[in-house]
Scaffold this motif. Structure first.
Motif, PDB file in Angstrom:
ATOM      1  N   HIS A  36     100.369  74.738  74.886  1.00 44.26           N
ATOM      2  CA  HIS A  36     101.018  73.456  75.141  1.00 44.26           C
ATOM      3  C   HIS A  36     100.246  72.367  74.410  1.00 44.26           C
ATOM      4  O   HIS A  36      99.045  72.497  74.170  1.00 44.26           O
ATOM      5  CB  HIS A  36     101.037  73.141  76.635  1.00 44.26           C
ATOM      6  N   MET A  37     100.942  71.293  74.074  1.00 45.61           N
ATOM      7  CA  MET A  37     100.266  70.156  73.452  1.00 45.61           C
ATOM      8  C   MET A  37      99.971  69.099  74.516  1.00 45.61           C
ATOM      9  O   MET A  37     100.583  69.092  75.586  1.00 45.61           O
ATOM     10  CB  MET A  37     101.118  69.556  72.337  1.00 45.61           C
ATOM     11  N   LYS A 125     100.027  67.061  64.130  1.00 41.50           N
ATOM     12  CA  LYS A 125     101.279  67.715  64.529  1.00 41.50           C
ATOM     13  C   LYS A 125     101.199  69.220  64.296  1.00 41.50           C
ATOM     14  O   LYS A 125     101.577  70.020  65.173  1.00 41.50           O
ATOM     15  CB  LYS A 125     102.467  67.139  63.774  1.00 41.50           C
ATOM     16  N   TRP A 128      98.513  70.504  67.007  1.00 37.38           N
ATOM     17  CA  TRP A 128      98.878  70.338  68.413  1.00 37.38           C
ATOM     18  C   TRP A 128     100.110  71.139  68.790  1.00 37.38           C
ATOM     19  O   TRP A 128     100.264  71.518  69.948  1.00 37.38           O
ATOM     20  CB  TRP A 128      99.147  68.856  68.701  1.00 37.38           C
ATOM     21  N   THR A 129     101.005  71.384  67.837  1.00 37.21           N
ATOM     22  CA  THR A 129     102.294  71.989  68.184  1.00 37.21           C
ATOM     23  C   THR A 129     102.388  73.472  67.848  1.00 37.21           C
ATOM     24  O   THR A 129     103.432  74.074  68.082  1.00 37.21           O
ATOM     25  CB  THR A 129     103.447  71.251  67.487  1.00 37.21           C
ATOM     26  N   GLN A 130     101.321  74.075  67.338  1.00 39.59           N
ATOM     27  CA  GLN A 130     101.417  75.495  66.974  1.00 39.59           C
ATOM     28  C   GLN A 130     101.623  76.350  68.219  1.00 39.59           C
ATOM     29  O   GLN A 130     100.795  76.378  69.131  1.00 39.59           O
ATOM     30  CB  GLN A 130     100.154  75.959  66.235  1.00 39.59           C
ATOM     31  N   VAL A 132     103.795  75.986  70.639  1.00 39.26           N
ATOM     32  CA  VAL A 132     104.237  75.319  71.870  1.00 39.26           C
ATOM     33  C   VAL A 132     105.753  75.431  72.012  1.00 39.26           C
ATOM     34  O   VAL A 132     106.454  75.720  71.046  1.00 39.26           O
ATOM     35  CB  VAL A 132     103.823  73.826  71.889  1.00 39.26           C
ATOM     36  N   GLU A 136     108.468  70.424  73.316  1.00 38.62           N
ATOM     37  CA  GLU A 136     107.216  69.702  73.144  1.00 38.62           C
ATOM     38  C   GLU A 136     107.043  69.270  71.689  1.00 38.62           C
ATOM     39  O   GLU A 136     106.670  68.123  71.402  1.00 38.62           O
ATOM     40  CB  GLU A 136     106.034  70.571  73.583  1.00 38.62           C
ATOM     41  N   GLU A 137     107.306  70.178  70.780  1.00 38.99           N
ATOM     42  CA  GLU A 137     107.194  69.834  69.362  1.00 38.99           C
ATOM     43  C   GLU A 137     108.175  68.724  68.998  1.00 38.99           C
ATOM     44  O   GLU A 137     107.846  67.794  68.249  1.00 38.99           O
ATOM     45  CB  GLU A 137     107.451  71.064  68.487  1.00 38.99           C
ATOM     46  N   PHE A 140     106.872  65.317  69.831  1.00 34.36           N
ATOM     47  CA  PHE A 140     105.609  64.870  69.232  1.00 34.36           C
ATOM     48  C   PHE A 140     105.680  63.450  68.681  1.00 34.36           C
ATOM     49  O   PHE A 140     104.755  62.646  68.925  1.00 34.36           O
ATOM     50  CB  PHE A 140     105.155  65.835  68.135  1.00 34.36           C
ATOM     51  N   TYR A 144     102.776  61.305  70.353  1.00 32.98           N
ATOM     52  CA  TYR A 144     101.552  61.068  69.581  1.00 32.98           C
ATOM     53  C   TYR A 144     101.056  59.622  69.660  1.00 32.98           C
ATOM     54  O   TYR A 144      99.870  59.387  69.941  1.00 32.98           O
ATOM     55  CB  TYR A 144     101.747  61.506  68.130  1.00 32.98           C
TER      56      TYR A 144
END
Length: 251
Positions: A36-37, A125, A128-130, A132, A136-137, A140, A144
């Motif tokens: 999760h981010m 991005k 943080w989003t890998q 997820v 959530e992505e 972003f 952010y």
């Protein structure tokens, strides 16, 4: 005996999560990572009684600290796979190094790395989003700008603290350089241990190993001052050690 794969709740880019991830991989224990981010990880961790990541959910209990996770895993694997030596003196040395890296190196590399990257939305991005969830992505761009000042405050990110963090990193690296000066293969004793995992994982933000599961940006795409210092860290014995451990990580 665990019947189902472990659940590992992470912020994928977190180096403390990488520590737990590496231990599970090294010990060949099946697990499912739930990335999760910020700040969405709190929705997952709060449900199980954790405040931050990593969180390991097992049939025996829930572990909410990277060191607690490694110590639990160590208890359930055969003697020939232990992350902590059975010898009392060697174990104490491993635990002392692990504490040093957890308490000093980890916060310093995080603060120093974020100082150079916190304003780079495209850089963050990707990290943080890998892995997820899609929503959530998708959020972003909204999250952010709200999270950037939160991260700055939470980790005390400014030019003065970054300079202090850089000196702290150098100090820890010097200690590891001294440990490696006699040509040893690992930091404690003759075997790979929790000390090695912890150092490599928490040093990764300032070494940027190409084999890191959160694919690092090539140095030529980083700010010159950041890239040049990463290159310098790589050239130290400690930095070369981190690169070697990452090359050998899945062997």
């Amino acid at each position: 005996m665990q019947q189902k794969p472990f659940r590992l709740i992470t912020i994928s880019v977190s180096h403390y999560c990488e520590k737990a991830r590496w231990a599970l991989t090294k010990l060949k224990l099946p697990y499912v990572e739930e990335a999760h981010m910020p700040p969405f990880y709190r929705l997952a961790t709060n449900r199980v009684g954790g405040k931050s990541t990593p969180v390991l959910i097992t049939e025996s209990g829930i572990f909410t600290d990277s060191t607690d996770i490694l110590q639990y895993l160590d208890k359930i694997v055969p003697d020939n796979a232990k992350l902590y030596p059975t010898d009392t003196e060697l174990r104490q040395k491993v635990e002392e190094l692990e504490d040093l890296f957890d308490e000093q190196l980890g916060p310093a590399t995080r603060r120093w790395g974020y100082f150079y990257t916190i304003n780079d939305s495209q850089f963050l991005k990707k990290r943080w989003t890998q892995g997820v969830p899609f929503f959530e992505e998708a959020l972003f761009p909204i999250v952010y700008p709200l999270m950037r000042p939160v991260v700055r405050k939470a980790f005390n990110i400014n030019s003065e603290s970054a300079a202090q963090a850089y000196e702290q990193i150098n100090s820890v690296f010097q200690k590891v350089n001294e440990l490696l000066a006699d040509g040893r293969s690992y930091l404690v004793g003759e075997n790979f241990s929790a000390a090695d995992i912890t150092f490599a994982a928490l040093a990764a933000p300032v070494i940027s190993p190409p084999e890191h599961p959160i694919k690092p940006r090539p140095l030529q795409e980083l700010p010159d001052s950041f890239a040049s210092k990463i290159s310098a860290f790589r050239e130290t014995p400690a930095g070369a050690y981190v690169l070697r451990l990452y090359r050998d990580r899945n062997s």
